[in-house]
Every structure is written in C-alpha cells, then in structure tokens.
Design a protein around this motif. Structure first.
Motif, PDB file in Angstrom:
ATOM      1  N   LYS A 216       0.840  -1.186   0.000  1.00  0.00           N
ATOM      2  CA  LYS A 216       0.000   0.000   0.000  1.00  0.00           C
ATOM      3  C   LYS A 216       0.880   1.242   0.000  1.00  0.00           C
ATOM      4  CE  LYS A 216      -4.361  -1.019   2.172  1.00  0.00           C
ATOM      5  NZ  LYS A 216      -5.188  -0.724   3.345  1.00  0.00           N
ATOM      6  N   ASN A 217       0.501   2.209  -0.801  1.00  0.00           N
ATOM      7  CA  ASN A 217       1.231   3.472  -0.846  1.00  0.00           C
ATOM      8  C   ASN A 217       0.622   4.414   0.187  1.00  0.00           C
ATOM      9  OD1 ASN A 217       2.714   5.696  -1.467  1.00  0.00           O
ATOM     10  ND2 ASN A 217       1.898   5.967  -3.530  1.00  0.00           N
ATOM     11  N   PRO A 218       1.368   4.774   1.240  1.00  0.00           N
ATOM     12  CA  PRO A 218       0.798   5.641   2.273  1.00  0.00           C
ATOM     13  C   PRO A 218       0.674   7.093   1.833  1.00  0.00           C
ATOM     14  CG  PRO A 218       3.079   5.185   2.759  1.00  0.00           C
ATOM     15  CD  PRO A 218       2.722   4.377   1.529  1.00  0.00           C
ATOM     16  N   GLY A 219       1.074   7.409   0.650  1.00  0.00           N
ATOM     17  CA  GLY A 219       1.027   8.783   0.153  1.00  0.00           C
ATOM     18  C   GLY A 219       2.402   9.171  -0.351  1.00  0.00           C
ATOM     19  N   THR A 220       2.416  10.167  -1.191  1.00  0.00           N
ATOM     20  CA  THR A 220       3.694  10.590  -1.750  1.00  0.00           C
ATOM     21  C   THR A 220       4.467  11.429  -0.741  1.00  0.00           C
ATOM     22  OG1 THR A 220       2.755  12.589  -2.689  1.00  0.00           O
ATOM     23  CG2 THR A 220       2.695  10.604  -4.060  1.00  0.00           C
ATOM     24  N   SER A 221       5.725  11.547  -0.976  1.00  0.00           N
ATOM     25  CA  SER A 221       6.572  12.365  -0.109  1.00  0.00           C
ATOM     26  C   SER A 221       6.200  13.837  -0.222  1.00  0.00           C
ATOM     27  CB  SER A 221       8.039  12.174  -0.480  1.00  0.00           C
ATOM     28  OG  SER A 221       8.435  10.847  -0.229  1.00  0.00           O
TER      29      SER A 221
ATOM     30  N   MET B  69       3.225  15.069  -0.651  1.00  0.00           N
ATOM     31  CA  MET B  69       2.050  15.311   0.194  1.00  0.00           C
ATOM     32  C   MET B  69       2.456  15.416   1.661  1.00  0.00           C
ATOM     33  SD  MET B  69      -0.759  12.771  -1.591  1.00  0.00           S
ATOM     34  CE  MET B  69      -1.468  12.393  -0.049  1.00  0.00           C
ATOM     35  N   LEU B  70       3.372  14.583   2.083  1.00  0.00           N
ATOM     36  CA  LEU B  70       3.831  14.595   3.463  1.00  0.00           C
ATOM     37  C   LEU B  70       4.557  15.897   3.794  1.00  0.00           C
ATOM     38  CD1 LEU B  70       4.202  13.040   6.115  1.00  0.00           C
ATOM     39  CD2 LEU B  70       6.314  12.122   5.153  1.00  0.00           C
TER      40      LEU B  70
ATOM     41  N   THR C 218       4.316  18.768   2.239  1.00  0.00           N
ATOM     42  CA  THR C 218       3.368  19.876   2.185  1.00  0.00           C
ATOM     43  C   THR C 218       2.527  19.951   3.450  1.00  0.00           C
ATOM     44  OG1 THR C 218       3.264  19.692  -0.221  1.00  0.00           O
ATOM     45  CG2 THR C 218       1.482  20.879   0.850  1.00  0.00           C
ATOM     46  N   SER C 219       2.065  18.822   3.913  1.00  0.00           N
ATOM     47  CA  SER C 219       1.284  18.797   5.152  1.00  0.00           C
ATOM     48  C   SER C 219       2.119  19.261   6.343  1.00  0.00           C
ATOM     49  CB  SER C 219       0.753  17.393   5.423  1.00  0.00           C
ATOM     50  OG  SER C 219      -0.118  17.001   4.403  1.00  0.00           O
TER      51      SER C 219
ATOM     52  N   ARG D 253       8.662   6.494   8.401  1.00  0.00           N
ATOM     53  CA  ARG D 253       8.651   5.874   7.066  1.00  0.00           C
ATOM     54  C   ARG D 253       9.708   4.796   6.929  1.00  0.00           C
ATOM     55  NH1 ARG D 253       6.720   8.356   1.718  1.00  0.00           N
ATOM     56  NH2 ARG D 253       4.670   8.921   2.426  1.00  0.00           N
TER      57      ARG D 253
END
Length: 76
Positions: free
Chosen positions: A10-15, A17-18, A20-21, A71
């Motif tokens: 599973k892809n927990p999200g792109t780097s 996005m992380l 930026t958040s 990560r």
C-alpha cells in the motif's frame, strides 16, 4: 486470486504530500508561537515575527525527522 502473485504494498502517500502537510502544520505552529511570544514576552511585531519563524522552522525540522523515522522504520 493466483497464489503465485504477490500483493502490492500500500502506498501511504507521496513524499510531496507529506512535506506539504508538514509545512502547512509548521506554519500554523509558528503563527501560534509568534502570538504566544508576543503576548507573554511583550514583544514588538518584528520580534514576534522572528520568534514565530523560529518556532515554525523548529517544528518543520522535528516533523521531518519524525516522518523520516516512521517511514523508514518499516524497512528493515
């Protein structure tokens, strides 16, 4: 499902996005830190802006360190 196939991770999200958040959250922490420093330390607007920037930069650095640790902890 064919038992010879492996399931994809599973892809927990792109780097991006992380990061930026974390940047947006650090901006909020810096803003609140600047307001708090202004009220408690009776600082001028210029000094409170500097304090808030320091709070935001520190929060961003701590957030990136924590995110990197979380990560990479799954890969051993």
């Amino acid at each position: 499902m064919d038992p010879t196939q492996t399931t994809a991770k599973k892809n927990p999200g792109t780097s991006a996005m992380l990061v930026t958040s974390l940047a947006l959250g650090s901006g909020n922490v810096g803003f609140m830190g600047g307001i708090f420093a202004s009220l408690v330390g009776e600082l001028s607007l210029y000094e409170a802006t500097g304090a808030g920037s320091g709070f935001g930069a520190a929060a961003f650095a701590v957030g990136l360190s924590a995110a990197s640790f979380v990560r990479n902890s799954g890969e051993a």
